[in-house]
Scaffold this motif. Sequence first.
Motif, PDB file in Angstrom:
ATOM      1  N   UNK A   4      24.981 -54.403  47.216  1.00  0.00           N
ATOM      2  CA  UNK A   4      24.372 -55.039  47.432  1.00  0.00           C
ATOM      3  C   UNK A   4      22.939 -55.768  46.792  1.00  0.00           C
ATOM      4  N   UNK A   5      23.336 -55.642  45.673  1.00  0.00           N
ATOM      5  CA  UNK A   5      21.928 -57.043  44.569  1.00  0.00           C
ATOM      6  C   UNK A   5      23.196 -57.761  44.806  1.00  0.00           C
ATOM      7  N   UNK A   6      24.360 -58.261  44.679  1.00  0.00           N
ATOM      8  CA  UNK A   6      24.974 -59.266  44.855  1.00  0.00           C
ATOM      9  C   UNK A   6      25.027 -60.210  46.388  1.00  0.00           C
ATOM     10  N   UNK A   7      24.677 -58.856  48.118  1.00  0.00           N
ATOM     11  CA  UNK A   7      24.177 -59.351  49.038  1.00  0.00           C
ATOM     12  C   UNK A   7      22.713 -60.001  49.065  1.00  0.00           C
ATOM     13  N   UNK A   8      21.676 -59.340  48.807  1.00  0.00           N
ATOM     14  CA  UNK A   8      20.704 -59.582  48.238  1.00  0.00           C
ATOM     15  C   UNK A   8      20.768 -60.704  47.092  1.00  0.00           C
ATOM     16  N   UNK A   9      21.385 -61.145  46.915  1.00  0.00           N
ATOM     17  CA  UNK A   9      21.085 -62.475  46.047  1.00  0.00           C
ATOM     18  C   UNK A   9      22.500 -63.676  46.298  1.00  0.00           C
TER      19      UNK A   9
END
Length: 68
Positions: free
Chosen positions: A60-65
């Motif tokens: 989720x963090x990777x997608x947000x970034x």
Amino acid sequence: MTYPQSKQIHASIPDPETTPRTLGAALQGLVTLGTLDVWGDTVAANRYDLTRYDPGRVDAIGSALDAV
């Protein structure tokens, strides 16, 4: 390395695009977001517990970034 410091993780990355300090700040951010834990809260708070992490949160963090 099960409980490395950021400089040890950094040293194992071929051709890193960051400094050990910047990597440490990013890892601490993952700790703050509940994705990664540290080994010990007093003596070794700068050692990261690589035995457990939340893969769903990492994604989720990777997608947000990626979206930034």
